[in-house]
Design a protein around this motif. Structure first.
Motif, PDB file in Angstrom:
ATOM      1  N   HIS A 103       3.696   6.037   6.266  1.00 25.26           N
ATOM      2  CA  HIS A 103       2.685   6.479   7.234  1.00 25.26           C
ATOM      3  C   HIS A 103       3.315   7.119   8.470  1.00 25.26           C
ATOM      4  O   HIS A 103       2.720   8.001   9.082  1.00 25.26           O
ATOM      5  N   SER A 123       0.854  -1.188   0.000  1.00 27.92           N
ATOM      6  CA  SER A 123       0.000   0.000   0.000  1.00 27.92           C
ATOM      7  C   SER A 123       0.891   1.239   0.000  1.00 27.92           C
ATOM      8  O   SER A 123       1.625   1.478   0.965  1.00 27.92           O
ATOM      9  N   LYS A 124       0.832   2.008  -1.058  1.00 28.45           N
ATOM     10  CA  LYS A 124       1.656   3.212  -1.152  1.00 28.45           C
ATOM     11  C   LYS A 124       1.314   4.208  -0.054  1.00 28.45           C
ATOM     12  O   LYS A 124       2.187   4.880   0.500  1.00 28.45           O
ATOM     13  N   ALA A 125       0.031   4.292   0.295  1.00 24.29           N
ATOM     14  CA  ALA A 125      -0.402   5.241   1.326  1.00 24.29           C
ATOM     15  C   ALA A 125       0.184   4.900   2.687  1.00 24.29           C
ATOM     16  O   ALA A 125       0.449   5.789   3.505  1.00 24.29           O
ATOM     17  N   LEU A 126       0.384   3.618   2.954  1.00 23.82           N
ATOM     18  CA  LEU A 126       0.900   3.197   4.256  1.00 23.82           C
ATOM     19  C   LEU A 126       2.422   3.106   4.290  1.00 23.82           C
ATOM     20  O   LEU A 126       3.019   3.016   5.359  1.00 23.82           O
TER      21      LEU A 126
END
Length: 206
Positions: free
Chosen positions: A106, A100-103
């Motif tokens: 993080h 997950s690129k968003a995580l």
């Protein structure tokens, strides 16, 4: 069995192929005009910190989050891993179906945020112990020292115990620690292989 002899044998032409040599050697060998050096896929192994959520102070989610913000992943990858791989917050490389690129970023390195979370949790001045083993993974001890130095600047005392391999594994398998500097593999395959294949991920063993 000796890493130096391994590389010397390759350089002298005594052998045609070596693998699983040290990163410091990799950095030097890739400068050679006569050798082809490949690091392979990133993510075959990872460096992590196991936090025992049944043992104070890690029973507190805010304190666990503070540790994440106080971990300078970029410094670790640049100085200890010679900049060969990028820092990451998750146990899956970009080519994994679990990525997950968003995580992935993080938890940026943010000591102000870490300090604020510690204050919110009422954990100012907290002390805890992290266990590691240079016999198993020298780089993990270096990671512990990086985190230890960061936490010291915000008033948290992290003691690092560097055990011989047998004692370290005994503590690992018994979940008998507050924090453990740890490494794991198989993260570059199906996520189920990682989650079900290693003791550290089994929820009934914390």
């Amino acid at each position: 069995s000796d890493p130096t002899s391994l590389v010397a044998s390759l350089q002298s032409g005594g052998v045609d192929l070596i693998w699983n040599f040290q990163l410091a050697q990799y950095v030097e060998l890739r400068k050679s005009a006569t050798l082809k050096v490949e690091h392979g896929l990133i993510g075959s192994s990872y460096y992590d910190m196991a936090l025992n959520v049944t043992s104070a102070p890690f029973t507190d989610k805010l304190f666990r989050q503070a540790i994440n913000y106080a971990t300078d992943r970029e410094q670790f990858t640049k100085t200890v891993l010679y900049g060969v791989v990028p820092p990451t917050d998750i146990p899956f490389p970009p080519y994994s179906i679990a990525y997950s690129k968003a995580l992935d970023t993080h938890y940026p390195y943010d000591l102000d945020k870490a300090k604020a979370l510690i204050k919110k949790a009422g954990k100012e001045g907290t002390s805890f112990t992290a266990v590691a083993s240079s016999q198993i993974q020298t780089e993990s001890v270096a990671l512990a020292q990086i985190v230890q130095a960061s936490l010291k600047t915000i008033g948290i005392t992290m003691t690092v115990q560097n055990f011989e391999a047998a004692r370290y594994l005994q503590l690992d398998h018994a979940s008998d620690f507050q924090m453990m500097m740890h490494t794991f593999g198989r993260s570059n395959t199906d996520p189920d292989t990682l989650i079900t294949g290693a003791i550290v991920w089994w929820n009934h063993d914390n």
